[in-house]
Design an enzyme around this catalytic site. Structure first.
Site, PDB file in Angstrom:
ATOM      1  N   SER A 135       1.018  -1.021  -0.046  1.00 50.96           N
ATOM      2  CA  SER A 135      -0.157  -0.085   0.064  1.00 50.96           C
ATOM      3  C   SER A 135       0.948   1.232  -0.001  1.00 50.96           C
ATOM      4  O   SER A 135       2.122   1.104   0.363  1.00 50.96           O
ATOM      5  CB  SER A 135      -0.945  -0.065   1.308  1.00 50.96           C
ATOM      6  OG  SER A 135      -1.342   1.294   1.476  1.00 50.96           O
ATOM      7  N   TYR A 148      -2.196  -0.938  10.697  1.00 44.09           N
ATOM      8  CA  TYR A 148      -2.130  -1.176   9.125  1.00 44.09           C
ATOM      9  C   TYR A 148      -0.932  -0.606   8.653  1.00 44.09           C
ATOM     10  O   TYR A 148      -0.361  -1.292   7.664  1.00 44.09           O
ATOM     11  CB  TYR A 148      -3.472  -0.612   8.697  1.00 44.09           C
ATOM     12  CG  TYR A 148      -3.494  -0.700   7.054  1.00 44.09           C
ATOM     13  CD1 TYR A 148      -4.389  -2.097   6.844  1.00 44.09           C
ATOM     14  CD2 TYR A 148      -3.312   0.043   6.201  1.00 44.09           C
ATOM     15  CE1 TYR A 148      -4.430  -2.256   5.325  1.00 44.09           C
ATOM     16  CE2 TYR A 148      -3.662   0.027   4.858  1.00 44.09           C
ATOM     17  CZ  TYR A 148      -4.131  -1.363   4.449  1.00 44.09           C
ATOM     18  OH  TYR A 148      -4.305  -1.476   3.066  1.00 44.09           O
TER      19      TYR A 148
HETATM   20  P1  NAP Z   1     -11.556  -5.743   0.464  1.00 42.79           P
HETATM   21  O1  NAP Z   1     -12.587  -5.103  -0.621  1.00 42.79           O
HETATM   22  O2  NAP Z   1     -11.912  -5.613   1.755  1.00 42.79           O
HETATM   23  O3  NAP Z   1     -11.038  -7.397   0.211  1.00 42.79           O
HETATM   24  C1  NAP Z   1     -10.302  -8.193   1.335  1.00 42.79           C
HETATM   25  C2  NAP Z   1     -10.212  -9.471   0.843  1.00 42.79           C
HETATM   26  O4  NAP Z   1      -9.314 -10.167   1.789  1.00 42.79           O
HETATM   27  C3  NAP Z   1     -11.484 -10.340   0.648  1.00 42.79           C
HETATM   28  O5  NAP Z   1     -11.361 -10.985  -0.547  1.00 42.79           O
HETATM   29  C4  NAP Z   1     -11.374 -11.071   1.924  1.00 42.79           C
HETATM   30  O6  NAP Z   1     -12.176 -12.076   1.930  1.00 42.79           O
HETATM   31  C5  NAP Z   1      -9.832 -11.070   2.297  1.00 42.79           C
HETATM   32  N1  NAP Z   1      -9.576 -11.638   3.656  1.00 42.79           N
HETATM   33  C6  NAP Z   1      -9.697 -10.907   4.797  1.00 42.79           C
HETATM   34  N2  NAP Z   1      -9.030 -11.422   5.795  1.00 42.79           N
HETATM   35  C7  NAP Z   1      -8.736 -12.654   5.513  1.00 42.79           C
HETATM   36  C8  NAP Z   1      -8.326 -13.842   6.020  1.00 42.79           C
HETATM   37  N3  NAP Z   1      -8.280 -13.928   7.234  1.00 42.79           N
HETATM   38  N4  NAP Z   1      -8.336 -14.871   5.289  1.00 42.79           N
HETATM   39  C9  NAP Z   1      -8.602 -14.944   3.988  1.00 42.79           C
HETATM   40  N5  NAP Z   1      -9.069 -13.939   3.485  1.00 42.79           N
HETATM   41  C10 NAP Z   1      -9.230 -12.831   3.950  1.00 42.79           C
HETATM   42  O7  NAP Z   1     -10.250  -5.130   0.303  1.00 42.79           O
HETATM   43  P2  NAP Z   1      -9.303  -4.686  -1.084  1.00 42.79           P
HETATM   44  O8  NAP Z   1      -9.380  -2.857  -0.983  1.00 42.79           O
HETATM   45  O9  NAP Z   1      -9.670  -5.479  -2.205  1.00 42.79           O
HETATM   46  O10 NAP Z   1      -7.785  -5.010  -0.703  1.00 42.79           O
HETATM   47  C11 NAP Z   1      -7.008  -5.765  -1.261  1.00 42.79           C
HETATM   48  C12 NAP Z   1      -5.568  -5.618  -0.631  1.00 42.79           C
HETATM   49  O11 NAP Z   1      -5.160  -4.562  -1.132  1.00 42.79           O
HETATM   50  C13 NAP Z   1      -5.358  -5.871   0.921  1.00 42.79           C
HETATM   51  O12 NAP Z   1      -4.237  -6.327   1.341  1.00 42.79           O
HETATM   52  C14 NAP Z   1      -5.153  -4.091   1.078  1.00 42.79           C
HETATM   53  O13 NAP Z   1      -4.675  -3.827   2.334  1.00 42.79           O
HETATM   54  C15 NAP Z   1      -4.638  -3.742  -0.103  1.00 42.79           C
HETATM   55  N6  NAP Z   1      -4.838  -2.300  -0.356  1.00 42.79           N
HETATM   56  C16 NAP Z   1      -6.036  -1.705  -0.749  1.00 42.79           C
HETATM   57  C17 NAP Z   1      -6.443  -0.434  -0.786  1.00 42.79           C
HETATM   58  C18 NAP Z   1      -7.572   0.164  -1.118  1.00 42.79           C
HETATM   59  O14 NAP Z   1      -7.675   1.468  -1.344  1.00 42.79           O
HETATM   60  N7  NAP Z   1      -8.686  -0.534  -1.338  1.00 42.79           N
HETATM   61  C19 NAP Z   1      -5.129   0.477  -1.032  1.00 42.79           C
HETATM   62  C20 NAP Z   1      -3.952  -0.193  -0.713  1.00 42.79           C
HETATM   63  C21 NAP Z   1      -3.748  -1.492  -0.367  1.00 42.79           C
HETATM   64  P3  NAP Z   1     -13.258 -12.762   2.715  1.00 42.79           P
HETATM   65  O15 NAP Z   1     -13.762 -11.585   3.676  1.00 42.79           O
HETATM   66  O16 NAP Z   1     -14.037 -13.655   1.988  1.00 42.79           O
HETATM   67  O17 NAP Z   1     -12.311 -13.440   3.793  1.00 42.79           O
END
Ligand code: NAP
Length: 253
Positions: A135, A148
């Site tokens: 991130s 985080y």
């Molecule tokens: P999201 O929509 O909340 O999706 C998170 C994913 O992680 C879901 O598929 C969830 O699936 C899975 N997950 C969470 N805890 C888990 C666990 N204990 N075991 C297995 N699966 C788990 O978030 P996103 O925005 O797509 O984020 C994806 C990645 O990108 C993350 O690492 C986040 O930190 C990173 N990121 C996001 C942003 C942003 O702006 N969105 C920016 C920078 C980095 P289930 O709930 O079905 O388990």
């Protein structure tokens, strides 16, 4: 004509964690479109069409081992591991601040390392590519969620450490660092007009990212097109981390 066959993932076996929604789902579908056979891990056990969904809580070491044992039985190797699963918890009255910190690191850092350790024997067989989703928090100090920020900075460090440790095995380890992307994780700030605009203005390109914006870089890092690249963090952030002064795109579109 340049030879673009190095970008193909035909014949490759890939695992994407966090494939049930958001960035992980977009990357899983993108790797599949580029020719890979893709397994998608998440707690809910759902994944985009064509991706083999597996239910797996990455906070549970036993479940992680079981998932990779299954893949070993089916394919005997792994070419690509994308660690996209992550959590960003709001402050809670029920949990202490330290408990929130520990839970966040448990999934966003320790959970990633546990996944990599379980996948390592399979990746070694293939000379695979690991992509850790970090991130802009890995290099910037954001308020309100120290767990985080620390987890993502730690994951960037883990990426460099494992790039060194696994180079002799032919395994490459890189990070993909998104800026603000419209997903369930950021739904609150996306919906709030002031927060939405604040995050938009921090970019050079003048907009939020979409999950689809992450796919090209993920395919590149997964493929032989990035064969001479390891230990790097690639920022897909609309220019957030390199922006200096205000520019014309700061004005409302
Ligand atoms: P999201 O929509 O909340 O999706 C998170 C994913 O992680 C879901 O598929 C969830 O699936 C899975 N997950 C969470 N805890 C888990 C666990 N204990 N075991 C297995 N699966 C788990 O978030 P996103 O925005 O797509 O984020 C994806 C990645 O990108 C993350 O690492 C986040 O930190 C990173 N990121 C996001 C942003 C942003 O702006 N969105 C920016 C920078 C980095 P289930 O709930 O079905 O388990």
């Amino acid at each position: 004509m340049p030879d673009l066959s190095a970008f193909s993932l035909a014949g490759k076996i890939a695992v994407v964690t966090g494939a049930s929604r958001g960035i992980g789902a977009a990357i899983a579908a993108g790797l599949q479109d580029a020719g890979a056979t893709v397994f998608g891990l998440s707690r809910s056990g759902t994944a985009p069409r064509g991706v083999s969904a597996m239910a797996c809580d990455l906070a549970d070491d036993t479940k992680i081992t079981q998932a990779f044992d299954d893949i070993a039985k089916q394919h005997g190797r792994l070419d690509v591991l994308v660690n996209a699963a992550g959590i960003s918890l709001p402050p809670s009255n029920a949990e202490t601040e330290l408990a929130r910190f520990r839970t966040t690191l448990g999934t966003d850092l320790t959970g990633v390392y546990a996944t990599i350790l379980a996948a390592y024997p399979l990746l070694k067989t293939a000379g695979g590519s690991i992509i850790n989703v970090t991130s802009i928090n890995s290099v910037r100090g954001f308020p309100g969620n120290p767990g985080y920020v620390a987890a993502k900075a730690g994951l960037a460090g883990l990426t460099r450490a494992l790039a060194a440790d696994y180079a002799a095995d032919g395994i490459r380890v890189n990070a993909l660092a998104p800026g603000y992307v419209a997903t369930e994780m950021t739904a609150k700030s996306f919906a709030d007009p002031a927060m939405h605009e604040d995050r938009r203005r921090h970019t050079m390109l003048g907009r939020w990212g979409q999950p689809a914006d992450m796919v090209g870089a993920a395919v590149f890092l997964a493929s032989d097109a990035s064969a001479y690249m390891t230990g790097q963090e690639l920022f897909i952030d609309g220019g957030w981390t390199t922006k200096g002064l205000a520019i014309s795109s700061d004005k409302q579109p």
